[in-house]
Design a protein around this motif. Sequence first.
Motif, mmCIF file in Angstrom:
data_model
loop_
_atom_site.group_PDB
_atom_site.id
_atom_site.type_symbol
_atom_site.label_atom_id
_atom_site.label_comp_id
_atom_site.label_asym_id
_atom_site.label_seq_id
_atom_site.Cartn_x
_atom_site.Cartn_y
_atom_site.Cartn_z
ATOM 1 N N ASN A 1 -4.437 4.077 -2.956
ATOM 2 C CA ASN A 1 -4.527 2.756 -2.303
ATOM 3 C C ASN A 1 -5.408 2.789 -1.059
ATOM 4 O O ASN A 1 -5.906 1.766 -0.610
ATOM 5 N N ALA B 1 0.824 -1.215 0.000
ATOM 6 C CA ALA B 1 0.000 0.000 0.000
ATOM 7 C C ALA B 1 0.854 1.260 0.000
ATOM 8 O O ALA B 1 0.410 2.325 -0.408
ATOM 9 N N ASN C 1 3.261 1.738 -1.832
ATOM 10 C CA ASN C 1 3.803 1.924 -3.173
ATOM 11 C C ASN C 1 5.169 1.249 -3.378
ATOM 12 O O ASN C 1 5.948 1.682 -4.223
ATOM 13 N N ASN D 1 -0.244 7.522 -5.434
ATOM 14 C CA ASN D 1 -0.613 6.092 -5.391
ATOM 15 C C ASN D 1 -0.989 5.648 -3.977
ATOM 16 O O ASN D 1 -1.858 4.798 -3.792
#
Length: 340
Positions: free
Chosen positions: A292, A138, A140, A288
């Motif tokens: 997430n 999560a 990244n 990201n």
Amino acid sequence: MKDQIEKIKKEIEEFTSSTKQSVEEFRLQFVSKKGKVSTLFDQLKLVAAEEKKELGIVLNDLKKSAESKFAELQEAMESTSSNNLFDVDLTLPTTPNKTGSHHPLNLTRYRIIEIFERLGFNVEDGPEIESDWHNFTALNFPENHPAREMQDTFFVEKNPDVLLRTHTSNVQIRLMKNRKPPFRAIMPGRVYRNEAISARAHCFFHQVEGLYVDKNVGFSDLKQTLYHFAKEMFGKETKIRLRPSFFPFTEPSAEIDISCLICHGKGCNVCKYSGWVEIAGSGMVHPNVLRNCGIDPEEYTGFAFGMGIERITMLRYSINDLRLFSENDIRFLKQFKPVI
Ligand code: DAH
């Protein structure tokens, strides 16, 4: 027999005692069932009938005097022992109470919390045993990406999806996944890495994570927050420097240095003659990571940082060996603020 009675009578009269033990000795010799007086009573059975009466009276007197002497001795003993209560020298200095002291890592943690609470940050907590997803994916870290090897991880043998968290950044994820923005929180906690123990590295240590997510949060907020922190923590004169860096979960990323507290920038072995010491990693939360956690990066932005509590404590108190924090040596620990 008369002679024997006389002899014992004398012994009883002359008996003196100063200890508990000798009182007990008296009891055994003269009062108990196996004592001298009882033995004489046994012998009385063998005496001729005409003498029995007279001897019986004398023997009874002997028994009574043994018993009253015993009572006397006991009483004397008790009163002297209670007298001893006052036999104390009240002018002697007292033995000081041994109070414990706060662990230096806790003192630093309390201070960090205090500084950030005043800026409106909450304190949050998360698990030390964590899933791979919360600790890496999560945040990244791509699957099989070498960035995962930046941190030597302890995996749970039975389930490689479970690990001991390598940083407190997992709590960012838990927070953002479970609640709605805005977020302003710090997250102190213990982390684990598979490293050989030395003066500079340990297999467990402590970090404080910081997260600020809201509309319109910019890099200048990150910089100003950490500058404020550095001055509060290390003194008004402290300067900070940001160096470009890389973390998968922030873009851009920066490492935060403070001007060396020991030499004030002149160069010493603490700052390795650079005048600066690193205290934290930081950056703008990667889109990201927000995605997430179900947060729209077009709407929200944020900054994050992570610092080592050991490192800050070592700078604060000029401690040069990380192992001292976990050895529980009382000579080390008692130098810090006592618990009151
Ligand atoms: N998790 C990083 C580490 O353990 C420290 C860190 C760096 C945390 C940058 C952050 C950050 O939140 O933005 O090395």
